[in-house]
Design a protein around this motif. Sequence first.
Motif, PDB file in Angstrom:
ATOM      1  N   ASP A   1       0.872  -1.225  -0.033  1.00 54.77           N
ATOM      2  CA  ASP A   1      -0.023   0.053   0.011  1.00 54.77           C
ATOM      3  C   ASP A   1       0.965   1.139  -0.121  1.00 54.77           C
ATOM      4  O   ASP A   1       2.122   1.284   0.813  1.00 54.77           O
ATOM      5  CB  ASP A   1      -0.934   0.084   1.249  1.00 54.77           C
ATOM      6  N   TRP A   2       0.591   2.351  -0.618  1.00 51.77           N
ATOM      7  CA  TRP A   2       1.182   3.680  -0.993  1.00 51.77           C
ATOM      8  C   TRP A   2       0.582   4.695  -0.146  1.00 51.77           C
ATOM      9  O   TRP A   2      -0.684   4.841  -0.389  1.00 51.77           O
ATOM     10  CB  TRP A   2       1.406   3.983  -2.179  1.00 51.77           C
ATOM     11  N   VAL A   3       1.018   5.502   0.496  1.00 54.62           N
ATOM     12  CA  VAL A   3       0.666   6.832   0.874  1.00 54.62           C
ATOM     13  C   VAL A   3       1.597   7.907   0.420  1.00 54.62           C
ATOM     14  O   VAL A   3       2.742   7.852   0.674  1.00 54.62           O
ATOM     15  CB  VAL A   3       0.442   6.955   2.338  1.00 54.62           C
ATOM     16  N   TYR A   4       0.798   8.664  -0.498  1.00 51.70           N
ATOM     17  CA  TYR A   4       1.846   9.900  -0.810  1.00 51.70           C
ATOM     18  C   TYR A   4       1.160  11.171  -0.305  1.00 51.70           C
ATOM     19  O   TYR A   4       0.315  11.602  -0.235  1.00 51.70           O
ATOM     20  CB  TYR A   4       1.470   9.912  -2.404  1.00 51.70           C
ATOM     21  N   THR A   5       2.356  11.805   0.421  1.00 54.02           N
ATOM     22  CA  THR A   5       2.255  13.148   1.049  1.00 54.02           C
ATOM     23  C   THR A   5       2.165  14.514   0.461  1.00 54.02           C
ATOM     24  O   THR A   5       1.748  15.219   0.891  1.00 54.02           O
ATOM     25  CB  THR A   5       3.115  12.946   2.421  1.00 54.02           C
ATOM     26  N   ARG A   6       2.951  14.361  -0.622  1.00 54.77           N
ATOM     27  CA  ARG A   6       3.038  15.834  -1.473  1.00 54.77           C
ATOM     28  C   ARG A   6       2.538  15.407  -2.809  1.00 54.77           C
ATOM     29  O   ARG A   6       1.825  16.720  -3.266  1.00 54.77           O
ATOM     30  CB  ARG A   6       4.439  16.021  -1.386  1.00 54.77           C
ATOM     31  N   ARG A   7       2.950  14.448  -3.470  1.00 58.86           N
ATOM     32  CA  ARG A   7       2.245  14.366  -4.785  1.00 58.86           C
ATOM     33  C   ARG A   7       2.297  13.133  -5.334  1.00 58.86           C
ATOM     34  O   ARG A   7       3.072  12.169  -4.928  1.00 58.86           O
ATOM     35  CB  ARG A   7       3.385  15.120  -5.950  1.00 58.86           C
TER      36      ARG A   7
ATOM     37  N   SER B   1      -0.151  10.368 -11.330  1.00 63.76           N
ATOM     38  CA  SER B   1      -1.345  10.586 -12.196  1.00 63.76           C
ATOM     39  C   SER B   1      -2.527   9.405 -12.064  1.00 63.76           C
ATOM     40  O   SER B   1      -1.923   8.331 -12.367  1.00 63.76           O
ATOM     41  CB  SER B   1      -0.901  10.832 -13.699  1.00 63.76           C
ATOM     42  N   GLY B   2      -3.617   9.791 -11.782  1.00 60.58           N
ATOM     43  CA  GLY B   2      -4.660   9.053 -11.757  1.00 60.58           C
ATOM     44  C   GLY B   2      -5.019   8.185 -10.555  1.00 60.58           C
ATOM     45  O   GLY B   2      -5.798   7.154 -10.256  1.00 60.58           O
ATOM     46  N   TRP B   3      -3.974   8.481  -9.489  1.00 60.42           N
ATOM     47  CA  TRP B   3      -4.244   7.945  -8.108  1.00 60.42           C
ATOM     48  C   TRP B   3      -5.364   8.107  -7.713  1.00 60.42           C
ATOM     49  O   TRP B   3      -6.086   9.445  -7.605  1.00 60.42           O
ATOM     50  CB  TRP B   3      -3.010   8.636  -7.324  1.00 60.42           C
ATOM     51  N   PRO B   4      -6.077   7.174  -6.919  1.00 61.55           N
ATOM     52  CA  PRO B   4      -7.264   7.510  -6.509  1.00 61.55           C
ATOM     53  C   PRO B   4      -7.574   8.372  -5.099  1.00 61.55           C
ATOM     54  O   PRO B   4      -8.923   8.856  -4.877  1.00 61.55           O
ATOM     55  CB  PRO B   4      -7.966   6.148  -6.285  1.00 61.55           C
ATOM     56  N   HIS B   5      -6.527   8.592  -4.788  1.00 59.13           N
ATOM     57  CA  HIS B   5      -6.499   9.418  -3.409  1.00 59.13           C
ATOM     58  C   HIS B   5      -5.623  10.753  -3.474  1.00 59.13           C
ATOM     59  O   HIS B   5      -4.801  10.757  -4.175  1.00 59.13           O
ATOM     60  CB  HIS B   5      -6.004   8.659  -2.096  1.00 59.13           C
TER      61      HIS B   5
END
Length: 226
Positions: A153-159, A162-166
Amino acid sequence: MRLPASAALPQLPELVAGQHIDVRLTAPDGYTAVRSYSLASAAPGGVLETTVEELDDGEVSPYLVRGLDVGDRLEIRGPIGGWFVWREEEPAPVQLIAGGSGVVPLMAMIRAHEAAAHPAPFRLLYSVRSPEMAYYRAELEELARVSPRFDLDWVYTRRAPSGWPHAPGRLDVTGLAASVQTLGTSALTFVCGATPFVEFVADALVRAGRDPARIRTERYGGADGA
């Protein structure tokens, strides 16, 4: 960074996923600096492998990243650590939670788990600023694609990609719960990252009813977890 064991250790002790080494550098004027680096792999074969994040104002990391040449000798102590480690004898599922470069010792666990074809499921929740900031991204995504024993699982805090659901944002209680509930309360959990990140995750897990004895943490200095 891969360090031949023969450069500093005549006989390499057994490596355990999650351990670290201390590297000491000595300048010509006698000044010394010591830094700890987690092992990125615990595979046998006479090689110590770690990953070094270059810090703009660092004393040691710029040299290790840009100045170290093949054949240079380093003073190394270790491997060190016996609590924040994963061993093949552990039968329970494992939840790994990393912030930024805190993924390094967890990567050693993932590699050891896969090499052993261990049947217990592993799951990694990895918080990073952006896709480009992720360590081992290609290896992790390929492993998640082909291995029936590993989920990512990924969590992106700044960017986000493209197309990421969150939308980008720091890991919160809801996101944490959604990831860790899959393995159940019996899972052994390893958390590694900057101190604020680790404290948030550990506190949220305990508040959610996880047994503190099943949560193992390791932290490094700095204010930003990812």
